[in-house]
Design a protein around this motif. Structure first.
Motif, PDB file in Angstrom:
ATOM      1  N   LEU A  52       0.833  -1.207   0.000  1.00 52.88           N
ATOM      2  CA  LEU A  52       0.000   0.000   0.000  1.00 52.88           C
ATOM      3  C   LEU A  52       0.870   1.261   0.000  1.00 52.88           C
ATOM      4  N   VAL A  55       2.292   1.603  -3.555  1.00 51.71           N
ATOM      5  CA  VAL A  55       1.307   2.057  -4.538  1.00 51.71           C
ATOM      6  C   VAL A  55       1.401   3.576  -4.661  1.00 51.71           C
ATOM      7  N   VAL A  71      -0.864  -2.894  -6.355  1.00 58.75           N
ATOM      8  CA  VAL A  71      -2.309  -3.010  -6.129  1.00 58.75           C
ATOM      9  C   VAL A  71      -2.696  -4.486  -6.199  1.00 58.75           C
ATOM     10  N   THR A  74      -1.631  -6.428  -3.157  1.00 57.81           N
ATOM     11  CA  THR A  74      -2.529  -6.226  -2.023  1.00 57.81           C
ATOM     12  C   THR A  74      -3.729  -7.162  -2.114  1.00 57.81           C
TER      13      THR A  74
END
Length: 220
Positions: A52, A55, A71, A74
């Motif tokens: 995260l 990103v 992404v 995740t």
């Protein structure tokens, strides 16, 4: 170009918050790889925090492929977390195996589809950045962007194999990590480049560890 120019100088223009954020992402990423080597389910919560963070970082540095793969990491981390929980008696360790021929076919399709998708995202980057549809194309890519497209596909397959507890996942991590070291230096992310060097070493250890674990299981 010396070590100072490669690793220190780019950070002179960064804020303290940017440096701390990158260092935190690298720390949690390293922890995630460590837990992966140990076949420990904590690979996922630590990995989610790291992905995260990256990103945000990678989007700001124009590495859209790696941004998208984080992404994906995740999402796959949530999927892997659920799989590992179901396949582990003590919710800590899991059994690992080699990939089947059918899984390799799926992996090949994932690789090709990822190449096509990320290339398309870069094609649309002028519009994503400035809403300028007249300048769509790949003319703006440098060598790091092209490598970003390639490594994104490599890491996507590696993440899928890891979620399936397949030993081959480490081979993909090793290849991708080696490519990312010079790419991150070029983009001014020295801390992240060092992280990828550590990742390469840890991925080699992970491969040997998982392979040894499978051999010991067959002996029993």
């Amino acid at each position: 170009m010396n070590v100072y120019d490669l690793f220190i100088k780019p950070y002179e223009s960064y804020t303290a918050a940017q440096i701390i954020l990158e260092a935190s992402g690298a720390l949690f990423g390293t922890l995630s790889v460590y837990f992966s080597i140990k076949k420990n389910i904590w690979v996922y919560p630590t990995g989610i925090i790291s992905t995260l963070i990256y990103v945000y970082i990678l989007f700001n540095f124009g590495l859209l492929g790696d941004c998208l793969i984080n992404v994906y990491y995740t999402v796959m981390s949530v999927y892997g977390w659920i799989l590992w929980s179901k396949n582990s008696k003590d919710h800590i360790h899991v059994e690992v195996t080699w990939a089947t021929k059918k899984e390799w076919i799926y992996a090949g399709l994932l690789f090709i589809l990822s190449l096509a998708f990320v290339t398309f995202i870069y094609y649309c980057k002028p519009y994503i950045d400035n809403l300028e549809s007249n300048y769509l194309g790949l003319y703006h890519l440098d060598w790091a962007n092209w490598m970003d497209i390639f490594t994104t596909s490599i890491f996507l397959v590696g993440m899928w194999f890891m979620a399936k507890q397949r030993i081959e996942n480490w081979i993909f991590w090793i290849i991708g990590d080696l490519i990312c070291i010079p790419m991150m230096i070029f983009k001014g992310l020295g801390i992240t480049s060092v992280q990828y060097l550590v990742f390469t070493i840890m991925a080699i250890l992970g491969y040997l560890n998982w392979k040894k674990s499978l051999k010991e299981k067959k002996v029993q």
